[in-house]
Design a protein around this motif. Structure first.
Motif, short mmCIF file in Angstrom:
data_model
loop_
_atom_site.label_atom_id
_atom_site.label_comp_id
_atom_site.label_asym_id
_atom_site.label_seq_id
_atom_site.Cartn_x
_atom_site.Cartn_y
_atom_site.Cartn_z
N PRO A 1 9.95 47.69 0.48
CA PRO A 1 9.48 46.95 1.66
C PRO A 1 10.28 45.67 1.91
O PRO A 1 10.22 45.08 2.97
N TRP A 2 11.01 45.19 0.90
CA TRP A 2 11.83 43.99 1.02
C TRP A 2 13.29 44.38 0.75
O TRP A 2 13.54 45.38 0.10
N GLY A 3 14.23 43.59 1.19
CA GLY A 3 15.64 43.84 0.86
C GLY A 3 16.15 45.14 1.45
O GLY A 3 15.93 45.43 2.62
N SER A 4 16.83 45.95 0.64
CA SER A 4 17.42 47.21 1.11
C SER A 4 16.34 48.28 1.15
O SER A 4 15.95 48.81 0.11
N HIS A 5 15.87 48.64 2.36
CA HIS A 5 14.71 49.53 2.48
C HIS A 5 14.98 50.94 1.96
O HIS A 5 14.13 51.58 1.38
N TYR A 6 16.17 51.45 2.24
CA TYR A 6 16.44 52.87 1.96
C TYR A 6 17.13 53.10 0.61
O TYR A 6 17.11 54.21 0.07
N GLY A 7 17.79 52.08 0.12
CA GLY A 7 18.64 52.17 -1.06
C GLY A 7 19.61 51.01 -0.91
O GLY A 7 19.68 50.41 0.16
N THR A 8 20.36 50.70 -1.95
CA THR A 8 21.17 49.49 -1.88
C THR A 8 22.50 49.72 -1.16
O THR A 8 23.18 50.71 -1.43
N ALA B 1 26.92 38.33 -5.04
CA ALA B 1 25.79 38.08 -5.95
C ALA B 1 24.51 38.71 -5.40
O ALA B 1 23.72 39.30 -6.16
N SER B 2 24.33 38.61 -4.09
CA SER B 2 23.10 39.16 -3.51
C SER B 2 23.09 40.70 -3.62
O SER B 2 22.06 41.30 -3.95
N ALA B 3 24.22 41.34 -3.35
CA ALA B 3 24.29 42.80 -3.47
C ALA B 3 24.06 43.23 -4.92
O ALA B 3 23.39 44.23 -5.19
N ARG B 4 24.61 42.46 -5.85
CA ARG B 4 24.41 42.80 -7.27
C ARG B 4 22.93 42.69 -7.66
O ARG B 4 22.42 43.50 -8.41
N ARG B 5 22.28 41.67 -7.11
CA ARG B 5 20.83 41.52 -7.38
C ARG B 5 20.07 42.73 -6.86
O ARG B 5 19.18 43.26 -7.51
N GLU B 6 20.42 43.16 -5.64
CA GLU B 6 19.74 44.33 -5.03
C GLU B 6 20.00 45.60 -5.86
O GLU B 6 19.12 46.44 -6.01
N CYS B 7 21.23 45.72 -6.35
CA CYS B 7 21.57 46.89 -7.19
C CYS B 7 20.73 46.88 -8.46
O CYS B 7 20.18 47.90 -8.89
N LYS B 8 20.64 45.70 -9.05
CA LYS B 8 19.88 45.55 -10.30
C LYS B 8 18.41 45.92 -10.04
O LYS B 8 17.78 46.64 -10.82
#
Ligand SMILES: Cc1cc2nc3c(=O)[nH]c(=O)nc-3n(C[C@H](O)[C@H](O)[C@H](O)COP(=O)(O)O)c2cc1C
Length: 160
Positions: free
Chosen positions: A121-128, A136-143
């Protein structure tokens, strides 16, 4: 211990960097993680995993042919992956270049296999998704993606 398999293709390293961050997320939960380039992944690896996370660069608005070929080979075990947890991540060259459609195309294959895909529901809805070298933000989402898959796999294992 639940096992999460991360399968990806990467030519210039961006998707691989994402895969490493996803693996960190899985690791942080105590689940076992196996991170493999698609050319080194076997169909047996799919059968053995409790969670499967697919990663691809965006090529002409969809997944790389190497990942598509692997998915097509997985028809050998059609029906056998039902109930496993799935997720996807993708790298692209620019905004609007089709990185989200790549994630959705990967996700469709997981759903066709009968796998369970959790949205966000937050960040990348479907997958990263990430553009170029993951920041740094993409890495956080991946993590976070790795953590979410590992937690769901663990919850399902405890429930059964
Ligand atoms: C053949 C080819 C096609 C591509 N097509 C797209 C595209 O349609 N949309 C896009 O955003 N990026 C496209 N790109 C850029 C890659 O998706 C991007 O550079 C990605 O980060 C590469 O991932 P990698 O470093 O893991 O190989 C393309 C790259 C190649 C080599």
């Amino acid at each position: 211990m639940p096992t999460v398999l991360i399968v990806y293709h990467s030519k210039t390293g961006n998707t691989e960097e994402m895969a490493k961050a996803v693996a960190e997320g899985v690791n942080s939960t105590g689940a076992k993680v196996i991170r493999k380039r698609v050319e080194r992944t076997t169909l047996q690896d799919l059968l053995k995993a409790d969670g499967i996370i697919l990663g691809s660069p965006t090529y002409y608005g969809t997944m790389a042919a190497q990942i598509k070929a692997f998915i097509d080979r997985s028809v050998k075990y059609h029906g056998k992956l039902e109930g496993k947890v799935g997720a996807a991540f993708a790298s692209g060259g620019g905004l609007g270049g089709g990185v989200e459609t790549t994630v959705l195309d990967l996700t469709k294959s997981l759903l066709i296999h009968g796998m369970i895909v959790q949205g966000d529901p937050w960040g990348s809805h479907y997958g990263t998704v990430s553009i170029g070298r993951p920041n740094a933000s993409a890495r956080r989402e991946c993590k976070k993606l790795g953590e979410k898959v590992a937690r769901l796999v663990t919850r399902l294992a405890q429930a059964s």
